[in-house]
Design a protein around this motif. Structure first.
Motif, mmCIF file in Angstrom:
data_model
loop_
_atom_site.group_PDB
_atom_site.id
_atom_site.type_symbol
_atom_site.label_atom_id
_atom_site.label_comp_id
_atom_site.label_asym_id
_atom_site.label_seq_id
_atom_site.Cartn_x
_atom_site.Cartn_y
_atom_site.Cartn_z
ATOM 1 N N ARG A 30 0.838 -1.186 0.000
ATOM 2 C CA ARG A 30 0.000 0.000 0.000
ATOM 3 C C ARG A 30 0.878 1.243 0.000
ATOM 4 N NH1 ARG A 30 -5.241 -1.424 1.220
ATOM 5 N NH2 ARG A 30 -5.785 0.739 1.750
ATOM 6 N N PHE A 31 0.488 2.200 -0.825
ATOM 7 C CA PHE A 31 1.254 3.427 -0.970
ATOM 8 C C PHE A 31 0.496 4.619 -0.411
ATOM 9 C CE2 PHE A 31 2.614 0.913 -4.771
ATOM 10 C CZ PHE A 31 3.880 0.605 -4.305
ATOM 11 N N ASN A 32 1.217 5.496 0.268
ATOM 12 C CA ASN A 32 0.648 6.748 0.741
ATOM 13 C C ASN A 32 0.708 7.831 -0.330
ATOM 14 O OD1 ASN A 32 -0.431 8.569 2.791
ATOM 15 N ND2 ASN A 32 1.622 9.487 2.825
ATOM 16 N N VAL A 33 1.762 7.795 -1.117
ATOM 17 C CA VAL A 33 1.972 8.785 -2.161
ATOM 18 C C VAL A 33 2.393 8.085 -3.439
ATOM 19 C CG1 VAL A 33 3.071 10.965 -2.775
ATOM 20 C CG2 VAL A 33 2.849 10.324 -0.368
ATOM 21 N N MET A 34 1.843 8.509 -4.551
ATOM 22 C CA MET A 34 2.307 8.077 -5.854
ATOM 23 C C MET A 34 2.416 9.303 -6.744
ATOM 24 S SD MET A 34 0.399 4.436 -6.651
ATOM 25 C CE MET A 34 1.665 4.008 -7.864
ATOM 26 N N GLY A 35 3.412 9.312 -7.596
ATOM 27 C CA GLY A 35 3.579 10.473 -8.441
ATOM 28 C C GLY A 35 4.602 10.267 -9.528
ATOM 29 N N TRP A 36 4.937 11.376 -10.162
ATOM 30 C CA TRP A 36 5.840 11.373 -11.296
ATOM 31 C C TRP A 36 6.930 12.415 -11.130
ATOM 32 C CZ3 TRP A 36 5.345 7.776 -15.128
ATOM 33 C CH2 TRP A 36 4.130 7.083 -15.181
ATOM 34 N N TYR A 37 8.143 12.026 -11.428
ATOM 35 C CA TYR A 37 9.287 12.910 -11.502
ATOM 36 C C TYR A 37 9.836 12.850 -12.921
ATOM 37 C CZ TYR A 37 9.422 13.221 -6.381
ATOM 38 O OH TYR A 37 9.123 13.459 -5.058
ATOM 39 N N MET A 51 0.305 12.503 -5.903
ATOM 40 C CA MET A 51 -1.030 12.323 -5.381
ATOM 41 C C MET A 51 -0.950 11.579 -4.058
ATOM 42 S SD MET A 51 -4.122 10.208 -7.229
ATOM 43 C CE MET A 51 -3.066 8.748 -7.290
ATOM 44 N N PHE A 52 -1.558 12.153 -3.019
ATOM 45 C CA PHE A 52 -1.597 11.530 -1.713
ATOM 46 C C PHE A 52 -2.880 10.725 -1.552
ATOM 47 C CE2 PHE A 52 1.346 14.963 -1.334
ATOM 48 C CZ PHE A 52 2.253 14.611 -0.352
ATOM 49 N N ARG A 53 -2.858 9.784 -0.644
ATOM 50 C CA ARG A 53 -4.026 8.957 -0.400
ATOM 51 C C ARG A 53 -5.220 9.812 0.027
ATOM 52 N NH1 ARG A 53 -4.905 3.622 0.214
ATOM 53 N NH2 ARG A 53 -2.659 3.204 0.075
ATOM 54 N N GLN A 99 5.653 3.911 0.339
ATOM 55 C CA GLN A 99 4.865 2.919 1.052
ATOM 56 C C GLN A 99 4.249 3.496 2.313
ATOM 57 O OE1 GLN A 99 6.988 -0.704 1.735
ATOM 58 N NE2 GLN A 99 5.266 -1.739 2.718
ATOM 59 N N ASP A 100 3.018 3.125 2.574
ATOM 60 C CA ASP A 100 2.335 3.554 3.788
ATOM 61 C C ASP A 100 3.114 3.173 5.027
ATOM 62 O OD1 ASP A 100 -1.249 3.279 3.022
ATOM 63 O OD2 ASP A 100 0.095 4.997 3.053
ATOM 64 N N TYR A 101 3.135 4.084 5.989
ATOM 65 C CA TYR A 101 3.693 3.881 7.327
ATOM 66 C C TYR A 101 5.219 3.727 7.339
ATOM 67 C CZ TYR A 101 -1.233 2.950 8.107
ATOM 68 O OH TYR A 101 -2.605 3.050 8.130
ATOM 69 N N ILE A 102 5.727 2.840 6.517
ATOM 70 C CA ILE A 102 7.161 2.581 6.507
ATOM 71 C C ILE A 102 7.934 3.703 5.823
ATOM 72 C CG2 ILE A 102 8.957 0.982 5.769
ATOM 73 C CD1 ILE A 102 6.925 -1.263 5.942
ATOM 74 N N GLY A 103 7.370 4.244 4.765
ATOM 75 C CA GLY A 103 7.988 5.354 4.077
ATOM 76 C C GLY A 103 9.013 4.971 3.031
ATOM 77 N N THR A 104 9.092 3.714 2.678
ATOM 78 C CA THR A 104 10.045 3.259 1.679
ATOM 79 C C THR A 104 9.683 3.800 0.297
ATOM 80 O OG1 THR A 104 10.446 1.227 2.917
ATOM 81 C CG2 THR A 104 11.116 1.252 0.607
ATOM 82 N N ASN A 105 10.682 4.304 -0.398
ATOM 83 C CA ASN A 105 10.501 4.821 -1.747
ATOM 84 C C ASN A 105 10.746 3.740 -2.788
ATOM 85 O OD1 ASN A 105 10.061 7.874 -2.424
ATOM 86 N ND2 ASN A 105 11.236 7.856 -0.507
ATOM 87 N N TYR A 106 9.893 3.722 -3.800
ATOM 88 C CA TYR A 106 10.054 2.838 -4.938
ATOM 89 C C TYR A 106 10.061 3.677 -6.202
ATOM 90 C CZ TYR A 106 8.950 -0.922 -1.693
ATOM 91 O OH TYR A 106 8.968 -1.801 -0.631
ATOM 92 N N TRP A 107 10.876 3.253 -7.154
ATOM 93 C CA TRP A 107 11.023 3.988 -8.401
ATOM 94 C C TRP A 107 10.881 3.070 -9.599
ATOM 95 C CZ3 TRP A 107 11.547 9.232 -8.478
ATOM 96 C CH2 TRP A 107 11.922 9.857 -7.278
ATOM 97 N N GLY A 108 10.241 3.588 -10.638
ATOM 98 C CA GLY A 108 10.227 2.894 -11.903
ATOM 99 C C GLY A 108 11.541 3.095 -12.624
ATOM 100 N N LYS A 109 11.724 2.376 -13.702
ATOM 101 C CA LYS A 109 12.956 2.480 -14.474
ATOM 102 C C LYS A 109 12.990 3.705 -15.374
ATOM 103 C CE LYS A 109 13.748 -2.502 -14.463
ATOM 104 N NZ LYS A 109 14.821 -2.379 -13.443
ATOM 105 N N GLY A 110 11.857 4.330 -15.571
ATOM 106 C CA GLY A 110 11.775 5.531 -16.378
ATOM 107 C C GLY A 110 11.267 5.259 -17.781
ATOM 108 N N THR A 111 10.561 6.223 -18.314
ATOM 109 C CA THR A 111 10.097 6.157 -19.687
ATOM 110 C C THR A 111 10.382 7.500 -20.356
ATOM 111 O OG1 THR A 111 8.191 5.674 -21.122
ATOM 112 C CG2 THR A 111 7.731 6.855 -19.078
#
Length: 117
Positions: A30-37, A51-53, A99-111
């Motif tokens: 579960r994610f708290n925040v999802m977005g684009w850089y 975008m926040f939950r 990620q919710d609560y834990i705060g771990t960041n995940y990243w895509g490989k980029g497009t």
């Protein structure tokens, strides 16, 4: 480990549109925040939109009124509708999720998004 998979990048003409999509594959979290850089050659990675939950959204000033973020953090997906594209929008776009609560960041490989006539 969870993987963020992006799609929708490519070549567009100035004034055109592209729609980017991102979804998590693998482990369901579960994610708290999802977005684009995005990151242009020789420049720092910058926030485009997130975008926040809670429903709160942020946009970079440079894309306000042109880009729209949508999706569902609970469903681990996020989209970015890009309209009125400009050459300066050319960059590698990365999906990001926190990620919710834990705060771990995940990243895509980029497009890669290229805006050129």
């Amino acid at each position: 480990q969870v993987q963020l998979v992006e799609s929708g990048g490519g070549l567009a003409q100035p004034g055109g549109s592209l729609r980017l999509s991102c979804a998590a594959s693998g482990t369901i979290i579960r994610f708290n925040v999802m977005g684009w850089y995005r990151q242009a050659p020789g420049k720092e990675r910058e926030l485009v939109a997130r975008m926040f939950r809670s429903g709160y959204t942020n946009y970079a000033d440079s894309v306000k009124g042109r880009f729209t973020i949508s999706g569902d953090n609970g469903k681990n997906m996020v989209n970015l509708q890009m309209n009125s594209l400009k050459p300066e929008d050319t960059a590698v776009y990365y999906c990001n999720a926190v990620q919710d609560y834990i705060g771990t960041n995940y990243w895509g490989k980029g497009t890669l998004v290229t805006v050129s006539s």
